[in-house]
Scaffold this active site. Structure first.
Site, mmCIF file in Angstrom:
data_model
loop_
_atom_site.group_PDB
_atom_site.id
_atom_site.type_symbol
_atom_site.label_atom_id
_atom_site.label_comp_id
_atom_site.label_asym_id
_atom_site.label_seq_id
_atom_site.Cartn_x
_atom_site.Cartn_y
_atom_site.Cartn_z
ATOM 1 N N TYR A 71 0.825 -1.214 0.000
ATOM 2 C CA TYR A 71 0.000 0.000 0.000
ATOM 3 C C TYR A 71 0.856 1.259 0.000
ATOM 4 O O TYR A 71 2.021 1.244 0.371
ATOM 5 C CB TYR A 71 -0.913 0.027 1.236
ATOM 6 C CG TYR A 71 -0.135 0.222 2.520
ATOM 7 C CD1 TYR A 71 0.113 1.495 3.030
ATOM 8 C CD2 TYR A 71 0.399 -0.874 3.197
ATOM 9 C CE1 TYR A 71 0.859 1.665 4.188
ATOM 10 C CE2 TYR A 71 1.139 -0.710 4.345
ATOM 11 C CZ TYR A 71 1.370 0.564 4.832
ATOM 12 O OH TYR A 71 2.122 0.731 5.966
ATOM 13 N N PHE A 85 2.289 9.774 3.311
ATOM 14 C CA PHE A 85 2.603 9.697 4.737
ATOM 15 C C PHE A 85 2.990 8.289 5.168
ATOM 16 O O PHE A 85 3.552 8.103 6.241
ATOM 17 C CB PHE A 85 1.444 10.227 5.610
ATOM 18 C CG PHE A 85 0.234 9.351 5.613
ATOM 19 C CD1 PHE A 85 0.104 8.316 6.532
ATOM 20 C CD2 PHE A 85 -0.781 9.557 4.693
ATOM 21 C CE1 PHE A 85 -1.016 7.507 6.525
ATOM 22 C CE2 PHE A 85 -1.900 8.755 4.690
ATOM 23 C CZ PHE A 85 -2.017 7.720 5.602
ATOM 24 N N ASP A 86 2.730 7.303 4.310
ATOM 25 C CA ASP A 86 3.111 5.929 4.660
ATOM 26 C C ASP A 86 3.081 5.056 3.408
ATOM 27 O O ASP A 86 2.235 5.252 2.536
ATOM 28 C CB ASP A 86 2.138 5.359 5.698
ATOM 29 C CG ASP A 86 2.658 4.083 6.365
ATOM 30 O OD1 ASP A 86 3.850 3.754 6.202
ATOM 31 O OD2 ASP A 86 1.862 3.426 7.051
ATOM 32 N N ILE A 105 -7.365 0.839 10.347
ATOM 33 C CA ILE A 105 -8.435 1.835 10.399
ATOM 34 C C ILE A 105 -9.728 1.291 9.773
ATOM 35 O O ILE A 105 -9.693 0.450 8.874
ATOM 36 C CB ILE A 105 -8.019 3.171 9.748
ATOM 37 C CG1 ILE A 105 -7.628 2.981 8.286
ATOM 38 C CG2 ILE A 105 -6.916 3.849 10.541
ATOM 39 C CD1 ILE A 105 -7.339 4.266 7.536
ATOM 40 N N TYR A 131 -8.179 8.388 11.155
ATOM 41 C CA TYR A 131 -7.590 8.687 12.463
ATOM 42 C C TYR A 131 -8.330 9.791 13.211
ATOM 43 O O TYR A 131 -7.912 10.185 14.296
ATOM 44 C CB TYR A 131 -6.111 9.045 12.307
ATOM 45 C CG TYR A 131 -5.303 7.901 11.733
ATOM 46 C CD1 TYR A 131 -5.034 6.774 12.498
ATOM 47 C CD2 TYR A 131 -4.829 7.944 10.430
ATOM 48 C CE1 TYR A 131 -4.309 5.714 11.976
ATOM 49 C CE2 TYR A 131 -4.101 6.889 9.897
ATOM 50 C CZ TYR A 131 -3.847 5.781 10.680
ATOM 51 O OH TYR A 131 -3.136 4.728 10.166
ATOM 52 N N PHE A 148 -5.555 5.927 -0.196
ATOM 53 C CA PHE A 148 -4.669 4.765 -0.235
ATOM 54 C C PHE A 148 -4.807 4.059 -1.572
ATOM 55 O O PHE A 148 -5.902 3.964 -2.115
ATOM 56 C CB PHE A 148 -5.028 3.742 0.853
ATOM 57 C CG PHE A 148 -4.627 4.148 2.230
ATOM 58 C CD1 PHE A 148 -3.359 3.866 2.713
ATOM 59 C CD2 PHE A 148 -5.523 4.805 3.057
ATOM 60 C CE1 PHE A 148 -2.992 4.235 3.998
ATOM 61 C CE2 PHE A 148 -5.165 5.169 4.341
ATOM 62 C CZ PHE A 148 -3.897 4.885 4.816
#
Length: 189
Positions: A71, A85-86, A105, A131, A148
């Protein structure tokens, strides 16, 4: 989105349209833009929006299934993709998760239902499904909408059957057919 680089859709008059793309990448990029346009045109984003980029093969995943996922996550800022961010795309380890276990999440739990092995999906997740007001210190500001791109690399079915010797058998990815005969009409994929 369909195999062989084309998409099909219906307009407001229920007329069917098809678009052929030069490449798989062009089809996926178009699909991402459609998902962003859906997000930007909805007055309030109160659920997860998703768009399949590659459909994948086999049975769709359900709650309880175990997945290994690649991802990338972006912040959604000013009605478009912001900074990453990830991501685990260029890393050796895939993310392992069990759908419905609450370890990721809520937007992932919802947005990944029905995905198939080899499938890729674009998710746009509102803050309440991500979040929320707390965010993630140093990475995700409070009340952030997230985007995502997820790809299911491996799947293990939750549905387990007991063989005649009481051993449990399951897994879509087993290298060879199980030697244990199926009983009670339950079969292993």
């Amino acid at each position: 989105v369909q195999p062989n680089n084309y998409s099909t859709f219906y307009d407001d008059q229920r007329q069917n349209w098809s678009i052929m793309f030069e490449s798989e990448k062009a089809a996926m990029d178009f699909s991402k833009q459609v998902c962003i346009a859906k997000c930007n045109s909805s007055p309030v984003l109160d659920s997860v929006l998703y768009q399949d980029l590659i459909l994948g093969e086999g049975q769709g995943v359900e709650g309880g299934d175990s997945l290994e996922v690649a991802y990338t996550g972006w912040l959604f800022q000013n009605n478009k993709l912001g900074q990453v961010f990830d991501s685990n795309v260029n890393k050796d380890k895939l993310l392992r998760l069990k759908l419905g276990s609450g370890k990721v999440i809520k937007g992932w739990e919802e947005g990944m239902m029905g995905m198939k092995k080899g499938g890729r999906r674009y998710l746009i997740i509102p803050p309440a499904w991500a979040y929320g007001a707390q965010g993630v210190a140093g990475r995700v500001p409070p009340d952030s909408t997230l985007v995502f791109e997820v790809e299911v690399r491996r799947v293990k079915l939750v549905k387990e059957c007991s063989g005649s010797d009481g051993q449990s058998v399951s897994s879509r990815d087993s290298p060879a057919p199980s030697p244990i005969p199926s009983s009670d009409g339950c079969s292993v994929d």
